[in-house]
Design a protein around this motif. Sequence first.
Motif, mmCIF file in Angstrom:
data_model
loop_
_atom_site.group_PDB
_atom_site.id
_atom_site.type_symbol
_atom_site.label_atom_id
_atom_site.label_comp_id
_atom_site.label_asym_id
_atom_site.label_seq_id
_atom_site.Cartn_x
_atom_site.Cartn_y
_atom_site.Cartn_z
ATOM 1 N N TYR A 14 -4.944 -14.319 -51.070
ATOM 2 C CA TYR A 14 -5.541 -13.080 -50.608
ATOM 3 C C TYR A 14 -5.433 -12.990 -49.091
ATOM 4 O O TYR A 14 -5.687 -13.955 -48.380
ATOM 5 C CB TYR A 14 -7.029 -13.012 -51.003
ATOM 6 C CG TYR A 14 -7.244 -12.967 -52.481
ATOM 7 C CD1 TYR A 14 -7.659 -14.091 -53.185
ATOM 8 C CD2 TYR A 14 -7.004 -11.792 -53.182
ATOM 9 C CE1 TYR A 14 -7.856 -14.047 -54.545
ATOM 10 C CE2 TYR A 14 -7.207 -11.752 -54.551
ATOM 11 C CZ TYR A 14 -7.626 -12.879 -55.215
ATOM 12 O OH TYR A 14 -7.819 -12.825 -56.562
ATOM 13 N N ILE A 16 -7.073 -11.205 -45.965
ATOM 14 C CA ILE A 16 -8.247 -10.455 -45.549
ATOM 15 C C ILE A 16 -7.848 -9.500 -44.435
ATOM 16 O O ILE A 16 -7.278 -9.908 -43.429
ATOM 17 C CB ILE A 16 -9.363 -11.399 -45.049
ATOM 18 C CG1 ILE A 16 -9.651 -12.450 -46.116
ATOM 19 C CG2 ILE A 16 -10.604 -10.621 -44.691
ATOM 20 C CD1 ILE A 16 -10.030 -11.878 -47.442
ATOM 21 N N TRP A 22 -9.830 -2.561 -41.117
ATOM 22 C CA TRP A 22 -10.954 -2.073 -41.932
ATOM 23 C C TRP A 22 -11.548 -0.821 -41.309
ATOM 24 O O TRP A 22 -11.698 0.214 -41.949
ATOM 25 C CB TRP A 22 -11.986 -3.187 -42.048
ATOM 26 C CG TRP A 22 -13.305 -2.773 -42.644
ATOM 27 C CD1 TRP A 22 -13.520 -1.823 -43.606
ATOM 28 C CD2 TRP A 22 -14.584 -3.298 -42.316
ATOM 29 N NE1 TRP A 22 -14.847 -1.741 -43.895
ATOM 30 C CE2 TRP A 22 -15.528 -2.621 -43.126
ATOM 31 C CE3 TRP A 22 -15.032 -4.274 -41.438
ATOM 32 C CZ2 TRP A 22 -16.877 -2.898 -43.059
ATOM 33 C CZ3 TRP A 22 -16.378 -4.562 -41.381
ATOM 34 C CH2 TRP A 22 -17.286 -3.867 -42.184
ATOM 35 N N ARG A 77 -15.516 -9.248 -55.742
ATOM 36 C CA ARG A 77 -15.085 -9.703 -54.423
ATOM 37 C C ARG A 77 -13.962 -10.719 -54.598
ATOM 38 O O ARG A 77 -13.915 -11.456 -55.582
ATOM 39 C CB ARG A 77 -16.228 -10.379 -53.659
ATOM 40 C CG ARG A 77 -17.345 -9.449 -53.240
ATOM 41 C CD ARG A 77 -16.979 -8.679 -51.983
ATOM 42 N NE ARG A 77 -18.148 -7.991 -51.461
ATOM 43 C CZ ARG A 77 -18.549 -6.776 -51.835
ATOM 44 N NH1 ARG A 77 -17.865 -6.119 -52.746
ATOM 45 N NH2 ARG A 77 -19.628 -6.228 -51.318
ATOM 46 N N ASP A 90 -17.590 -11.312 -45.565
ATOM 47 C CA ASP A 90 -17.179 -10.426 -46.652
ATOM 48 C C ASP A 90 -18.229 -10.239 -47.742
ATOM 49 O O ASP A 90 -18.104 -9.337 -48.567
ATOM 50 C CB ASP A 90 -15.901 -10.960 -47.300
ATOM 51 C CG ASP A 90 -14.768 -11.097 -46.299
ATOM 52 O OD1 ASP A 90 -14.535 -10.128 -45.553
ATOM 53 O OD2 ASP A 90 -14.132 -12.176 -46.245
ATOM 54 N N GLU A 115 -15.537 -1.757 -48.573
ATOM 55 C CA GLU A 115 -16.037 -3.118 -48.707
ATOM 56 C C GLU A 115 -14.946 -3.942 -49.366
ATOM 57 O O GLU A 115 -14.006 -3.407 -49.952
ATOM 58 C CB GLU A 115 -17.335 -3.156 -49.523
ATOM 59 C CG GLU A 115 -17.200 -2.556 -50.905
ATOM 60 C CD GLU A 115 -18.536 -2.444 -51.623
ATOM 61 O OE1 GLU A 115 -19.527 -3.032 -51.165
ATOM 62 O OE2 GLU A 115 -18.580 -1.756 -52.663
ATOM 63 N N GLN A 116 -15.052 -5.259 -49.291
ATOM 64 C CA GLN A 116 -13.984 -6.097 -49.825
ATOM 65 C C GLN A 116 -13.861 -5.928 -51.336
ATOM 66 O O GLN A 116 -14.860 -5.862 -52.053
ATOM 67 C CB GLN A 116 -14.230 -7.571 -49.505
ATOM 68 C CG GLN A 116 -13.004 -8.440 -49.785
ATOM 69 C CD GLN A 116 -13.334 -9.915 -49.857
ATOM 70 O OE1 GLN A 116 -14.133 -10.337 -50.671
ATOM 71 N NE2 GLN A 116 -12.716 -10.706 -48.997
ATOM 72 N N GLY A 120 -9.003 -8.672 -51.664
ATOM 73 C CA GLY A 120 -9.306 -8.974 -50.275
ATOM 74 C C GLY A 120 -9.121 -7.806 -49.338
ATOM 75 O O GLY A 120 -9.198 -7.972 -48.124
ATOM 76 N N SER A 121 -8.873 -6.624 -49.875
ATOM 77 C CA SER A 121 -8.648 -5.438 -49.057
ATOM 78 C C SER A 121 -9.953 -4.693 -48.808
ATOM 79 O O SER A 121 -10.897 -4.789 -49.601
ATOM 80 C CB SER A 121 -7.642 -4.511 -49.753
ATOM 81 O OG SER A 121 -7.605 -3.248 -49.143
ATOM 82 N N TYR A 122 -9.976 -3.941 -47.710
ATOM 83 C CA TYR A 122 -11.112 -3.072 -47.404
ATOM 84 C C TYR A 122 -10.710 -1.600 -47.540
ATOM 85 O O TYR A 122 -11.218 -0.744 -46.831
ATOM 86 C CB TYR A 122 -11.620 -3.347 -45.994
ATOM 87 C CG TYR A 122 -12.589 -4.509 -45.926
ATOM 88 C CD1 TYR A 122 -13.954 -4.308 -46.022
ATOM 89 C CD2 TYR A 122 -12.133 -5.813 -45.773
ATOM 90 C CE1 TYR A 122 -14.844 -5.368 -45.957
ATOM 91 C CE2 TYR A 122 -13.007 -6.884 -45.707
ATOM 92 C CZ TYR A 122 -14.356 -6.654 -45.800
ATOM 93 O OH TYR A 122 -15.242 -7.710 -45.747
#
Length: 431
Positions: A14, A16, A22, A77, A90, A115-116, A120-122
């Motif tokens: 993942y 971040i 973000w 998450r 996170d 949010e995550q 792992g993406s926002y």
Amino acid sequence: MLIGLAPRFDTMTYQISPLGTWLAAVLRSSVLACGIAAASGAYAATDPFSWKFSGFGTLGAVHASTRSADFTSTVLRANGAGATERWSPDVDSRLGAQLDVSRGPWSTVLQVVSEQDLEGSYRPNVEWANVKYQVTPDLAVRLGRIALPVFLAADYRKIGYVLPWVRTPVEVYGSLPLSSSDGVDATWRWSAGSLRNATQVFYGRTDTRLYEERRLKARGIAGLSHSIEQGALSARMSALTGVVSMDIGNELFTAMRAFGPQGVALAEHYAIESKRVVMLTGGFTYDPGQWFVSAEIGRARTRSLLGRTTSMYAGGGYRFGDLTPYLGYAKVRADSATTDQGLNLAGLPPRMGAIGAMLNAGLNVYLSATPIQSSVSTGVRWDVMDNVALKAQYDRLRPTDGSRGTLINQRADFRSGQTVHVASFALDFVF
């Protein structure tokens, strides 16, 4: 757990998103919302439109004592604090923006939250997007993406500033990580003496991407929720049902079916394919001003890997000016088996027996995802200024009976029954 994620056998890496990425992603959504709002505001010069743009967010940092799994606020998450990172931003961090537009009996709301997620993406996600028509002063109908009215904090569970604690109890709210559905609802508000009532019926569906090509689908989400208010007392009771499908464990069950009738029977029992889910919840809050107490309980039932659970929490606090110390206890238990002997391997050729043993082990890894856990929490909230609160919280949680509890990303050396200590800090704000 009603809608939880069992562990994955495949390995994934993942990435971040940096904080700048973000914020940029959320701001793009916010700018769009502002543009719509500005257009509505200009149009209001000749027509009685009104609009409001608002937002909320949490900047959090969490530390967990374990190095064998991750502590997080929801199974949706990618990671959390513990095995992945000693300190994780996170677990609780998010940013949200909301646009409300109304004219006469009509109103619309759009809420976007970043949010995550499981990758792992926002990436910003549309949490609410619905149109409301006020049929009478007491009856309203909505169409679109609507918050599921389950548990007391259904309408504000993602707005940390409204909560007295850092996060809603994971043992209870983790049983329904989905917080909205696409459909219709109707709410009738009525009074009986000093008792104010709100009765809500709802119907909808959802199709949510989890990770890669994995999806969570639910159709026929239907339910009834009833809320009451009298003085300092607020309470809500809800019932929800739906037919859930999730392509988790499909490879395992495909392989099991090759073992004949016993494998087919196991696959039919545990596969999350068009399985009926029923959930009942109830809770109350009593808040006369100086102090508060609240408690909730929920029961989730399904005949699949998701199992059957009962969860509860109770907590309270006392306000000393801008400081509010609080204490809470939460627990979730499994009401269905968390292990299964699986395929009968007696008399099978050695190669088939070895494959069967691997499949049985895989099945039990999935079943161990049914949470069995208790936790004690204590913390303090400091209202630094209007619309800004700083919180510090300590949680002592313990998964038992072979379960990983609400932890995710467990490593090979994870052992159920070990106590996990969690320290959380959060800066909550609304604007």
